[in-house]
Design an enzyme around this catalytic site. Structure first.
Site, mmCIF file in Angstrom:
data_model
loop_
_atom_site.group_PDB
_atom_site.id
_atom_site.type_symbol
_atom_site.label_atom_id
_atom_site.label_comp_id
_atom_site.label_asym_id
_atom_site.label_seq_id
_atom_site.Cartn_x
_atom_site.Cartn_y
_atom_site.Cartn_z
ATOM 1 N N HIS A 159 16.233 -51.254 -113.829
ATOM 2 C CA HIS A 159 16.875 -50.883 -111.954
ATOM 3 C C HIS A 159 17.689 -52.039 -111.233
ATOM 4 O O HIS A 159 17.077 -53.129 -111.320
ATOM 5 C CB HIS A 159 15.922 -50.034 -111.477
ATOM 6 C CG HIS A 159 15.306 -48.660 -111.700
ATOM 7 N ND1 HIS A 159 14.070 -48.299 -111.168
ATOM 8 C CD2 HIS A 159 15.512 -47.911 -112.918
ATOM 9 C CE1 HIS A 159 14.149 -47.194 -111.763
ATOM 10 N NE2 HIS A 159 14.824 -46.950 -112.364
ATOM 11 N N GLU A 183 16.536 -53.162 -107.940
ATOM 12 C CA GLU A 183 15.932 -53.783 -107.289
ATOM 13 C C GLU A 183 15.159 -54.728 -108.739
ATOM 14 O O GLU A 183 15.135 -55.778 -108.511
ATOM 15 C CB GLU A 183 15.003 -53.167 -106.980
ATOM 16 C CG GLU A 183 14.985 -52.111 -106.054
ATOM 17 C CD GLU A 183 15.893 -50.661 -106.238
ATOM 18 O OE1 GLU A 183 15.960 -50.343 -107.419
ATOM 19 O OE2 GLU A 183 14.290 -49.293 -106.018
ATOM 20 N N CYS A 243 11.144 -46.798 -106.512
ATOM 21 C CA CYS A 243 10.193 -46.437 -107.324
ATOM 22 C C CYS A 243 8.888 -46.846 -107.826
ATOM 23 O O CYS A 243 8.834 -47.895 -106.960
ATOM 24 C CB CYS A 243 10.794 -46.152 -108.598
ATOM 25 S SG CYS A 243 11.098 -46.892 -109.787
ATOM 26 N N CYS A 268 9.649 -50.636 -109.325
ATOM 27 C CA CYS A 268 10.193 -51.664 -108.291
ATOM 28 C C CYS A 268 9.174 -51.695 -107.113
ATOM 29 O O CYS A 268 9.111 -53.302 -107.030
ATOM 30 C CB CYS A 268 11.675 -50.821 -107.737
ATOM 31 S SG CYS A 268 12.874 -50.679 -109.567
#
Lengths: 152, 152
Positions: free
Chosen positions: A55, A57, A85, A88
């Protein structure tokens, strides 16, 4: 409508999200800032990287930590176009990020103002300051257009 | 006391955890198995890698996905010596791991049977089967000895 100007790091995160969409990835972008300077920029890339953890991040945090040569990002802020999420949000806590600025809320997958609300939990060892809704309209539009195009 | 023999993948995860301790990292090890074969082994390494996300589970999941050339680990199982934290539990869900076997419980940092209990949440899109307490005594001893030595 009068708007505050978008903070420059969020503009960069949105630009990264657009690059992600162009590459066929879910359009989310993230930027790490230290002392007013952008030290890492990334977009979602699990498909291209064959990495379920890739992801925006996570990639930005890992790049920033590598750049600083430290497993912690004390004094750093994160700008991300979508509410983080659980994965993260957990990484943000491990990294000791000071402030998290995010764009669109994510009622289904978010873990900051939705779901497990990880930063608000009593057992949390680190609770970053969080600011939501920055660049929200553009961040949400990018996601809507991406998923509409894939459904079409 | 009669015990079940330790499953071979958990024995490998414990061996990885011991290697982590020798390297000065919090002793947690993880193994990914597909079709009865170990396809990835890792121990915690945030200090050495300057990476706050470098938990054993994350490194094993990333290595397995790279090996399979897929962003998802469908049909794969994960063995880890400690109850996964929110970051790792989230990654397990993104990876679509089928079964998670873990050793010691982590009342402070765990996110499976403690804290946010991520796999039990209604909004969870993926809920792996979970089995706790496998190799628990040795996994917990490794952690206790590691932290006792650092305090001393």
């Amino acid at each position: 409508m009068t708007r505050w100007p978008l903070p420059e790091p969020m503009a960069q995160a949105l630009a990264a999200a657009r690059q992600g969409a162009d590459a066929g990835e879910v359009p989310v972008g993230a930027v790490v800032v230290k002392d007013g300077e952008v030290i890492a920029v990334a977009h979602n890339a699990p498909r291209a990287m064959h990495d379920p953890t890739a992801h925006a991040e996570m990639l930005a945090i890992r790049a920033a930590a590598a750049k600083l040569g430290d497993e912690r990002l004390a004094g750093c802020d994160l700008y991300v176009t979508l509410e983080p999420c659980p994965m993260c949000a957990g990484a943000i806590q491990h990294a000791r990020i000071g402030r998290v600025y995010y764009g669109a809320s994510d009622p289904k997958g978010g873990a900051v103002e939705h779901g497990p609300r990880l930063f608000d939990r009593l057992e949390s060892l680190h609770r970053p300051e969080t600011y939501a809704g920055i660049g929200e309209d553009e961040a949400a539009s990018l996601l809507r257009e991406f998923f509409a195009a894939r459904r079409g």
